[in-house]
Design an enzyme around this catalytic site. Structure first.
Site, short mmCIF file in Angstrom:
data_model
loop_
_atom_site.label_atom_id
_atom_site.label_comp_id
_atom_site.label_asym_id
_atom_site.label_seq_id
_atom_site.Cartn_x
_atom_site.Cartn_y
_atom_site.Cartn_z
N GLY A 165 25.95 -11.49 13.28
CA GLY A 165 26.07 -11.49 14.82
C GLY A 165 27.05 -10.59 15.65
N LYS A 237 27.86 -18.40 11.74
CA LYS A 237 27.10 -19.78 10.93
C LYS A 237 28.72 -20.85 10.58
CE LYS A 237 23.55 -17.07 8.57
NZ LYS A 237 23.49 -15.63 7.66
N GLU A 275 16.44 -12.91 6.23
CA GLU A 275 17.03 -14.95 7.06
C GLU A 275 15.69 -13.81 7.32
OE1 GLU A 275 20.57 -15.02 8.65
OE2 GLU A 275 21.16 -13.29 7.04
N ARG A 293 23.76 -8.12 0.58
CA ARG A 293 25.02 -8.42 -0.48
C ARG A 293 24.84 -10.50 -0.06
NH1 ARG A 293 27.11 -11.60 3.82
NH2 ARG A 293 26.38 -10.86 5.54
#
Length: 447
Positions: A165, A237, A275, A293
């Site tokens: 982000g 998150k 995602e 990862r």
């Protein structure tokens, strides 16, 4: 199986990897900075090597220092955790060139997925849904305005490199777009060494849903269920749960199939996450990224499947078989990220931990990077611990979460524990009908 592994990370994820390594009889070697010398992960390791001062660029991001630590300790493998060097294709290649086993996907896959524009193009070719956007880097703000008019406002502006982000921003008109473009370009150059910028259509009221995948050496890709990561602040998150309460069985089947196509398209090997951004109104979903990862939120998948994902990473990297068959997810799990931050502004606040009392009980798991008496410094992310709970269903998990949050006591510095308790009682979260704007609505902020 290799006999020793160097953990190229710190804090809770370093401790998490060390725990599995030791359970498997693999020697765990930690690296640490001056600022982290007294943290639990250093003491938990079988061996620990000081690699530099507090500045991450001179310690955890210092590739020569990490490789020298591996050489000195004769570490046979390197696990990068998440963050720092975890998604550096150059580091992954260097590990292999130095005769060590890289615990992660092949460097070429990391390189192909680390550029978001390249990843979008690959996914489109593979038939994975991709949001309207650009197919090449946007060279300047003027071109960005032209592209946004073609795509349609609002748009999301992102650095083409990196993850987490950083540098992202929303734009609803040309003025906001010009400002967001400069922010993304500057952040990309400073954090990731690349100033390419990506534009995509912004989906208002979207959910962030991801799918855990595992790729085997023979090209097979399987899924381990989905997670909802829509509770975010500043595109970071805060709370994750598995499975997503916003995905019905038919939609879930479509998303899992798309995640498999994404993994197969790049020949994925190892543990990874695809995602997606989901529009609840239309049931459309769009590819965001393939994270090459271990995710911070991997614990909720472990709780609903019973799988140790770090063990699977080790086995896949070593060429050993993993247990079969792949289990179906059971029950419901929720993870709460506990940060050292002001519970109102949600801004970081370092300090000394004077009291640390963890909740205990059935279905509760704490992955912590600190203990009582430790000092949280301003040099790194402020994640103190992950409080994870599992229940027979979502209502049961949230009931356990409420009791666990009430029992978790950290004194000496502010934390977001009061915010997490507030979140549990918010009607949108309690009912499961929330989206990525929930935290902003709770705090009266605008992304």
């Amino acid at each position: 199986m290799f006999e020793s592994v160097l953990v190229a990370n710190r804090g809770e994820i370093a401790g998490r990897i060390i725990h599995t390594a030791r359970a498997m009889g693999v020697k765990a070697i930690a690296v640490y900075s001056d600022a982290d010398a007294g943290l639990p992960f250093v003491a938990e390791a079988d061996e620990a090597v000081l690699i530099g001062p507090a500045d991450p660029a001179r310690s955890y991001l210092n590739v020569p220092a990490v490789l020298e630590a591996a050489r000195r300790t004769n570490a046979q493998a390197v696990h990068p955790g998440y963050g720092f060097l975890a998604e550096s294709a150059a580091f992954a290649r260097a590990v292999g060139e130095h005769g060590r086993v890289w615990v992660g996907p092949p460097p070429l896959v990391i390189a192909r997925m680390s550029d978001k524009i390249n990843a979008r193009n690959l996914m489109k070719e593979a038939g994975v849904p991709v949001a309207p956007g650009v197919w090449e880097p946007v060279p300047d703000a003027g071109t960005a305005v032209e592209e946004a008019e073609r795509i349609g406002y609002p748009v999301m502006v992102k650095p083409a490199a990196g993850a987490g982000g950083a540098g992202m921003g929303a734009a609803r008109d040309a003025a906001e777009l010009r400002a967001a473009f400069e922010t993304a370009r500057t952040a990309g150059a400073r954090l990731f060494g690349q100033d390419d910028v990506l534009l995509e259509r912004l989906v208002d009221g979207a959910r962030h849903v991801e799918v855990q995948i595992v790729g085997f050496g023979d090209g097979t890709v399987v899924t381990l269920g989905d997670r909802d990561c829509s509770v975010q602040r500043r595109y970071q998150k805060v709370v994750e749960e598995a499975p997503s309460p916003g995905v019905d069985p038919a939609l879930r089947e479509r998303m899992l199939a798309a995640a498999v196509r994404a993994g197969e398209a790049v020949g994925y090997r190892g543990v990874g996450t695809v995602e997606f951004l989901l529009d609840p109104a239309t049931q459309e979903f769009f590819f965001l990224e393939l994270s090459t990862r271990l995710q911070v939120e991997h614990a909720v998948t472990e709780m609903v499947t019973g799988i140790d994902l770090v063990e699977w990473q080790f086995r896949l990297a070593a060429g050993d078989p993993v247990p079969a068959p792949v289990p179906e997810p059971r029950g419901h799990a929720v993870e709460f990220r506990v940060y050292a931050e002001d519970p109102q502004s949600l801004l970081p606040v370092p300090g000394e931990i004077k009291v640390w009392e963890e909740p205990v009980g059935d279905g509760i798991r704490i992955d912590a990077g600190y203990v009582e008496g430790d000092t949280v410094t301003p040099h790194y992310a402020m994640l103190l611990a992950k409080l994870c709970v599992h229940g027979d269903d979502r209502a049961h998990a949230l009931e356990r979460a409420r009791a666990a949050l009430d029992a978790f006591r950290i004194d000496g510095l502010p934390t977001n524990l009061p915010f997490l308790r507030e979140l549990l009682d918010h009607p949108e979260f309690a009912g499961g009908a929330y989206d990525t704007g929930l935290v902003d609505r709770m705090r009266g902020a605008r992304r």
